[in-house]
Design an enzyme around this catalytic site. Structure first.
Site, short mmCIF file in Angstrom:
data_model
loop_
_atom_site.label_atom_id
_atom_site.label_comp_id
_atom_site.label_asym_id
_atom_site.label_seq_id
_atom_site.Cartn_x
_atom_site.Cartn_y
_atom_site.Cartn_z
N THR A 144 0.83 -1.20 0.00
CA THR A 144 0.00 0.00 0.00
C THR A 144 0.87 1.26 0.00
O THR A 144 1.96 1.27 0.59
CB THR A 144 -0.95 0.04 1.21
OG1 THR A 144 -1.38 1.39 1.45
CG2 THR A 144 -0.28 -0.46 2.48
N SER A 179 -0.83 2.60 10.71
CA SER A 179 -1.72 1.74 11.50
C SER A 179 -1.05 0.38 11.65
O SER A 179 -0.08 0.08 10.94
CB SER A 179 -3.08 1.56 10.82
OG SER A 179 -2.95 0.68 9.70
N TYR A 181 -2.25 -2.33 10.62
CA TYR A 181 -2.38 -2.94 9.30
C TYR A 181 -1.29 -2.45 8.35
O TYR A 181 -0.61 -3.24 7.70
CB TYR A 181 -3.77 -2.61 8.71
CG TYR A 181 -3.76 -2.60 7.20
CD1 TYR A 181 -3.73 -3.80 6.49
CD2 TYR A 181 -3.74 -1.40 6.49
CE1 TYR A 181 -3.68 -3.80 5.10
CE2 TYR A 181 -3.69 -1.39 5.11
CZ TYR A 181 -3.67 -2.60 4.42
OH TYR A 181 -3.60 -2.60 3.05
N HIS A 182 -1.12 -1.14 8.24
CA HIS A 182 -0.08 -0.62 7.33
C HIS A 182 1.30 -1.14 7.73
O HIS A 182 2.14 -1.41 6.87
CB HIS A 182 -0.08 0.92 7.35
CG HIS A 182 -1.27 1.54 6.67
ND1 HIS A 182 -2.35 2.00 7.37
CD2 HIS A 182 -1.55 1.75 5.36
CE1 HIS A 182 -3.25 2.49 6.51
NE2 HIS A 182 -2.78 2.35 5.29
N LYS A 185 2.25 -4.40 6.13
CA LYS A 185 2.72 -4.31 4.74
C LYS A 185 4.20 -3.94 4.70
O LYS A 185 4.95 -4.39 3.84
CB LYS A 185 1.87 -3.31 3.96
CG LYS A 185 0.38 -3.68 3.87
CD LYS A 185 0.16 -4.92 3.00
CE LYS A 185 -1.33 -5.17 2.76
NZ LYS A 185 -1.58 -6.29 1.83
#
Lengths: 402, 402
Positions: A144, A179, A181-182, A185
């Site tokens: 991302t 975050s 989540y980020h 990645k």
């Protein structure tokens, strides 16, 4: 080409599978339907009813005569992953198979840890299985643009040449993800780069912007082929959510000042970008990064475009600034490069009034299904979270160990 | 200060606990004794017999009159972590509680995934527990100089000012870690930086070099207080292993050309560095990085120093170049900064003939315990690993899910 799509039940996984199947590739999809369970947990659902993956694979064959093979399994199960690679012998894999939501990862302790364990273990298993069963295959991994954060210098594609005190090197671009989540990645990117270096695997990391859109050429072939269009605070993204708000007569919710600038792209361009990466694979041992978006917008500007277009259709659209639930800069420099996919032949679908109009029309068809109470943000980055929210979220089921 | 030492049973954890206890701080140690099991799996053991942590805590009280509280638990158990923070209410935590070996993490799939899941989940649990139970406490986290790899520019302490195309920013230093273990430290660093930013936690990340030495002022007080000195290929490090090889009459094994340059420090300096970080905590929301080493050596140079010192003691010492089992540069630029701890008052113990002589003497005392077959490398970064090795390693027990 034999291509395995990981996360083939998702918003992008399923359209990618259909698109590549229609281009004549031999496609398999793999999913464990975890996201369907997360939707159930939060009582959210896609705007347009989505068939099961089994049914969609069958419908695809009825409509096009093309076969897509379906594997059901969890990427955290290493023996399953190896079994699929041994059985299908993919030449390439497109990896969407991760928990994809930043708000989900910020909701509470168990979801944060789950997101990191799930995403990292799945990708690690895949790398080890590639090493053992498919060392020449090409891993196309979805990352991302959010990995980069908002640095005060230009954002390059994965690597940056740094000149420092009279010496030079090309190094991985410094990351400032926003975050848990980020962060997964970013962790994945480091793990994959390392695996390419020591095991001579090959991978393309697609640092993707925010995707918008409901339909692709393939979803339009038959209503049974629809993909999951989310507009809720957890799985929905800015533009998709704004369009649903415009149709349902609730104000467009801009977080903070709305000066947050991000890269965006049309869902049809996602499919084309993945195809372009597949058609020009990296050499053995190479790990490369493409920044995958076509335009940048700031959030307030985007809301104004939706308001204007809604107005033309006779919709009364208001814009409301909410306290920003995230911890992020609301005014910042933002100049990310995105030339590599253009050089490979990408012809972008830029965001147009026509697309916005067709999205609004399509949403109007399904407006009775809109759940207004799932749009407003309840997940707060700084920790207020569940307790501060009107809607109490269940937190019981999702332990890191499950 | 109330200080909780995570991984208090380890090579550095136990001496840190004793040192800080002797300085008058109120100390608790936490461990799950996982490393003792990993030693059993691989049939390796420390050179000097190490008592159980329960016995060492009791011996410490007998010898010094000072009490160290002992908690037994696994950092992957969030309820346990919260319980300890609630009960002890630490003002600071020193976090050594991770799987610490690069070769262990490269041994096979299950140990690689285990290392990442174990290290990340433990640190994530700690961050969430701090947020909930100890938001003002100072987390001193052990990282490693190996996070940086060997870039062709100077290595700064955690962050670097980049001037790029006429603009400037201070960004996290780009990382190029060299094993699945080193990757966990990079992942942790990103997670901790994020938690400091969004939750206003405070943390010092100590990017430590290779530690050498057997004794500290506290281990010398009583034989029962010894710490675990490893010389095997998995848990031992270059200088410690060379000294054992010199004493046991087997050649010093240099990997490849031996031009690999690394930062090193005396075990006593580790304790002082941790103390200095504790005594000058960062402000709320601050994440800072100190590069924690005192000198750089290349591996061949280090082996020559040991050979020379061994010769003076009448030992016949040879140097043997092995095919490098790791994937790393063997000649490279290396100029890492390490001024922040010096500015706080660190007076380094530089590596001297006296220290080498005392290490060799101490090893001679225990030479009958040396297992020669656990020194040579069997773990190969590029994937040959277990099958290529004379000694077959058990791979059964360590699943990611356990």
């Amino acid at each position: 080409m034999r291509i395995l799509i990981l996360g083939g039940d998702g918003y992008l996984g399923w359209p990618t599978a259909m698109y590549l199947s229609r281009q004549g590739h031999e496609i398999s999809v793999l999913d464990n339907f975890a996201k369907r369970r997360w939707e159930m947990e939060l009582n959210v659902e896609p705007l347009i009813p989505v068939r099961t993956l089994h049914d969609r694979v069958r419908a695809w064959q009825e409509v096009t005569g093309r076969k897509i093979e379906l594997f059901v399994g969890d990427l955290r199960n290493y023996e399953m992953v190896k079994g699929v690679l041994e059985s299908f012998q993919p030449e390439a894999m497109v990896h969407y198979g991760e928990q994809p939501s930043a708000p989900y990862s910020m909701m509470d302790h168990s979801r944060a840890v789950f997101t990191q364990m799930n995403n990292l273990a799945g990708t690690l298993n895949l790398l080890w299985a590639m090493r053992e069963c498919a060392p020449d295959a090409h891993l196309v991994k979805l990352g991302t643009m959010g990995e980069y954060g908002t640095p005060n210098i230009d954002i390059e594609e994965g690597f940056i040449e740094i000149e420092y005190k009279g010496r030079k090197d090309v190094l991985p671009y410094p990351k400032q993800p926003g975050s848990f989540y980020h962060l997964t990645k970013v962790h994945d990117s480091h793990n994959i780069l390392f695996a390419c270096r020591v095991w001579k695997l090959r991978s393309t990391d697609l640092n993707q912007g925010v995707v918008y859109g409901i339909d692709t050429d393939e979803t339009r072939l038959d209503p049974r082929l629809a993909t999951s269009f989310h507009y809720d605070e957890v799985f929905g993204t800015a533009l998709n959510r704004f369009c649903v708000q415009a149709v349902s007569g609730i104000p467009l919710t801009v977080y903070g000042q709305g000066g947050q600038t991000r890269g965006f792209l049309d869902i049809r361009d996602t499919l084309r970008c993945v195809e372009l990466a597949l058609l020009s694979p990296p050499r053995a041992g190479e790990y490369r990064v493409f920044n995958q978006f076509t335009e940048t917008f700031n959030v307030l500007g985007l809301s104004e475009m939706v308001k204007a277009q809604g107005g033309k259709l006779g919709l009364q659209v208001d814009i409301q600034h909410l306290d920003n639930p995230r911890v992020e800069q609301e005014r910042h420099y933002y100049n990310p490069k995105h030339t590599k996919l253009i050089e490979l032949g990408l012809k972008p679908h830029l965001l147009s009034d026509v697309l916005l109009e067709s999205m609004l029309h399509r949403i109007q068809e399904y407006s009775p299904r809109i759940k207004k109470d799932i749009i407003l943000p309840h997940v707060n980055w700084s920790g207020a979270n569940v307790k501060a929210a009107g809607r109490k979220l269940s937190v019981a089921s999702c332990q890191a160990s499950d």
